[in-house]
Design an enzyme around this catalytic site. Structure first.
Site, PDB file in Angstrom:
ATOM      1  N   PRO A  72      -3.390  -0.592   1.105  1.00  0.00           N
ATOM      2  CA  PRO A  72      -4.007  -1.909   0.883  1.00  0.00           C
ATOM      3  C   PRO A  72      -4.130  -2.703   2.188  1.00  0.00           C
ATOM      4  O   PRO A  72      -3.150  -3.205   2.702  1.00  0.00           O
ATOM      5  CB  PRO A  72      -3.047  -2.605  -0.090  1.00  0.00           C
ATOM      6  CG  PRO A  72      -2.107  -1.564  -0.571  1.00  0.00           C
ATOM      7  CD  PRO A  72      -2.090  -0.492   0.462  1.00  0.00           C
ATOM      8  N   GLU A  73      -5.342  -2.753   2.709  1.00  0.00           N
ATOM      9  CA  GLU A  73      -5.638  -3.607   3.849  1.00  0.00           C
ATOM     10  C   GLU A  73      -6.449  -4.777   3.295  1.00  0.00           C
ATOM     11  O   GLU A  73      -6.567  -4.939   2.083  1.00  0.00           O
ATOM     12  CB  GLU A  73      -6.425  -2.828   4.911  1.00  0.00           C
ATOM     13  CG  GLU A  73      -5.687  -1.549   5.361  1.00  0.00           C
ATOM     14  CD  GLU A  73      -6.448  -0.751   6.406  1.00  0.00           C
ATOM     15  OE1 GLU A  73      -7.256  -1.352   7.142  1.00  0.00           O
ATOM     16  OE2 GLU A  73      -6.249   0.461   6.482  1.00  0.00           O
TER      17      GLU A  73
END
Length: 283
Positions: A2-3
């Site tokens: 998760p960026e």
DNA sequence: ATTTCATCCTGGAGGC
DNA sequence: TGCCTCCAGGATGAAA
């Protein structure tokens, strides 16, 4: 993992699903991921009866704010997921937090690797970071990539480290992770090992633009699912097939067909095309 | 002050 | 098939 684009997609999904919903119970199953405060048991009880007023994103962090002035801050780490499910649906392994809602559904934080963290705030002051925000390190985050002007970006790049490593430093610019740092550098035609300060102004400006455009495209395509990432509905991201270099070691560059190479920088793998991404030297 | 590095953690992949 | 080892990596806090 998760960026910024993945967290943005989760936030958008949550806004559709849980805004205005009432909180009927907040349950912490795995206390180890709660970073603040120490007496989180008391805090969680205060949210019961509140409604969910706002869902926001800052860098890779998710903020769910309640009508009572409190908020929960979530950092997904490597494998964290935030899902909305029916409250009576089977609870999968590694479910650490459940926020029960008045409509029979619930928000679930699931994180097998447990690199994720959670902070509870009794009162969230979004304008002036208070002691609680400081505890969560929010004040140490660099600017959102979309807020960075070319001029500001050239200042950010004043460092002797490899540009790839520098882009991953959340105190300089916040939201990029390994995937989008590599992809942005490819799009800008810059070798990841280039000392940040050695990048010529024209390329620096180009990198400033490609970071934003790659992030925007990734957001539009639901982010990247390598393995674990899912949005709030449990769906995978669709950006994987659009990756040009990340995890494509040995496969031909989409532009020049040169095999993509892998290089470890700052303990992280970097993927790049040796022909399309020249190494700029000299300071 | 800035930068590097080990550490946290689990599941998946590859070797035999 | 099953066991073993290795590896991935975001953020942190200690060390250089």
């Amino acid at each position: 993992m998760p960026e910024l684009p993945e967290v943005e997609n989760i936030a958008q999904g949550l806004r559709h699903e849980i805004l205005k919903c009432g909180v009927t119970r907040m349950q912490v199953i795995q206390p180890a991921i709660i970073r603040f405060p120490r007496n989180w048991r008391k805090i969680t009880k205060r949210f019961v009866g509140d409604n969910i007023e706002q869902v926001a994103r800052r860098a890779k962090r998710l903020i769910i704010a309640f009508t009572g002035g409190g908020a929960i801050l979530i950092q997904l780490g490597m494998t964290g997921k935030v899902l909305v499910a029916d409250a009576d649906a089977p609870v999968v392994k590694h479910t650490h937090v459940r926020i029960r809602l008045s409509n029979g559904r619930e928000v679930r934080l699931i994180d097998p690797r447990r690199f994720g963290r959670v902070w509870f705030f009794a009162h969230l002051d979004s304008v002036h970071p208070d002691a609680e925000m400081e505890a969560a390190g929010m004040g140490r985050l660099g600017p959102e990539p979309f807020d960075v002007t070319p001029k500001k970006f050239r200042e950010i790049l004043q460092s002797s480290r490899a540009v790839k490593t520098h882009l991953l430093d959340q105190s300089r610019i916040a939201g990029l992770g390994n995937i989008y740092a590599d992809e942005s550098l490819f799009a800008a035609g810059i070798h990841p090992a280039t000392p940040a300060a050695a990048i010529p102004p024209a390329q620096a400006d180009k990198l400033c633009r490609t970071i934003k455009s790659i992030l925007r495209r990734a957001i539009r395509h639901g982010g990247t699912t390598l393995l674990d990432y899912r949005n709030a509905y449990g769906e995978m991201g669709r950006f994987l097939k659009m990756l040009k270099v990340y995890q494509r070691t040995g496969r031909p560059c989409h532009v020049c067909h040169t095999p993509i190479q892998r290089l470890v920088l700052g303990g992280r793998s970097s993927h790049y095309c040796p022909k399309c991404q020249p190494l700029f030297q000299k300071i």
